[in-house]
Write a protein that holds these residues in place. Sequence first.
Motif, mmCIF file in Angstrom:
data_model
loop_
_atom_site.group_PDB
_atom_site.id
_atom_site.type_symbol
_atom_site.label_atom_id
_atom_site.label_comp_id
_atom_site.label_asym_id
_atom_site.label_seq_id
_atom_site.Cartn_x
_atom_site.Cartn_y
_atom_site.Cartn_z
ATOM 1 N N ALA A 1 33.167 35.707 22.435
ATOM 2 C CA ALA A 1 32.376 36.826 22.951
ATOM 3 C C ALA A 1 31.244 36.337 23.837
ATOM 4 O O ALA A 1 30.971 36.932 24.888
ATOM 5 N N SER A 2 30.597 35.252 23.453
ATOM 6 C CA SER A 2 29.486 34.746 24.271
ATOM 7 C C SER A 2 29.999 34.221 25.608
ATOM 8 O O SER A 2 29.342 34.381 26.636
ATOM 9 N N GLU A 3 31.192 33.609 25.613
ATOM 10 C CA GLU A 3 31.777 33.130 26.867
ATOM 11 C C GLU A 3 32.154 34.308 27.768
ATOM 12 O O GLU A 3 31.969 34.256 28.982
ATOM 13 N N MET A 4 32.688 35.363 27.187
ATOM 14 C CA MET A 4 33.047 36.553 27.968
ATOM 15 C C MET A 4 31.798 37.189 28.581
ATOM 16 O O MET A 4 31.833 37.679 29.696
ATOM 17 N N ASN A 5 30.692 37.172 27.840
ATOM 18 C CA ASN A 5 29.451 37.757 28.347
ATOM 19 C C ASN A 5 28.873 36.982 29.523
ATOM 20 O O ASN A 5 28.092 37.516 30.300
ATOM 21 N N LYS A 6 29.264 35.731 29.673
ATOM 22 C CA LYS A 6 28.793 34.914 30.798
ATOM 23 C C LYS A 6 29.519 35.253 32.102
ATOM 24 O O LYS A 6 29.051 34.901 33.169
ATOM 25 N N LEU A 7 30.635 35.932 31.985
ATOM 26 C CA LEU A 7 31.424 36.273 33.169
ATOM 27 C C LEU A 7 30.848 37.487 33.879
ATOM 28 O O LEU A 7 30.210 38.350 33.262
ATOM 29 N N SER A 8 31.128 37.567 35.183
ATOM 30 C CA SER A 8 30.742 38.765 35.932
ATOM 31 C C SER A 8 31.632 39.920 35.478
ATOM 32 O O SER A 8 32.654 39.714 34.814
ATOM 33 N N VAL A 9 31.272 41.113 35.861
ATOM 34 C CA VAL A 9 32.063 42.293 35.496
ATOM 35 C C VAL A 9 33.486 42.162 36.035
ATOM 36 O O VAL A 9 34.459 42.449 35.332
ATOM 37 N N GLN A 10 33.610 41.699 37.277
ATOM 38 C CA GLN A 10 34.936 41.541 37.882
ATOM 39 C C GLN A 10 35.755 40.470 37.158
ATOM 40 O O GLN A 10 36.947 40.664 36.897
ATOM 41 N N GLU A 11 35.121 39.346 36.820
ATOM 42 C CA GLU A 11 35.826 38.272 36.117
ATOM 43 C C GLU A 11 36.262 38.716 34.726
ATOM 44 O O GLU A 11 37.365 38.429 34.280
ATOM 45 N N ARG A 12 35.390 39.427 34.057
ATOM 46 C CA ARG A 12 35.709 39.931 32.715
ATOM 47 C C ARG A 12 36.853 40.937 32.782
ATOM 48 O O ARG A 12 37.776 40.904 31.976
ATOM 49 N N SER A 13 36.810 41.823 33.762
ATOM 50 C CA SER A 13 37.865 42.810 33.936
ATOM 51 C C SER A 13 39.202 42.131 34.207
ATOM 52 O O SER A 13 40.235 42.497 33.633
ATOM 53 N N LYS A 14 39.174 41.120 35.077
ATOM 54 C CA LYS A 14 40.404 40.391 35.387
ATOM 55 C C LYS A 14 40.941 39.677 34.152
ATOM 56 O O LYS A 14 42.144 39.698 33.887
ATOM 57 N N ALA A 15 40.073 39.045 33.382
ATOM 58 C CA ALA A 15 40.482 38.345 32.164
ATOM 59 C C ALA A 15 41.108 39.315 31.160
ATOM 60 O O ALA A 15 42.136 39.009 30.536
#
Length: 87
Positions: free
Chosen positions: A2-16
């Motif tokens: 969860a902490s790694e996901m929070n480091k991503l931008s909105v676009q990166e998180r959405s893509k992941a």
Amino acid sequence: LASEMNKLSVQERSKALDELHCVGEDLKETPEMIETSLAEFDQILQERNEPIYNLAASQNRSYVEDPNFRLRFLRTNLHEVHKSVNQ
């Protein structure tokens, strides 16, 4: 995680998340792509001579050789033929 996901931008998180849930860009399928993929699919099956495929073909050849049946595997795997045949 969860902490790694929070480091991503909105676009990166959405893509992941899309990749995780098998959602992504649609493949632009053309008649040529379908024809080529189906021909390669058939060629690989003939070269391999897989016992499980031969058994299925002996039970209902028209079903397992139906292009629409084979297209299900190809579309699921975005026309990656070897991956589709393995499935």
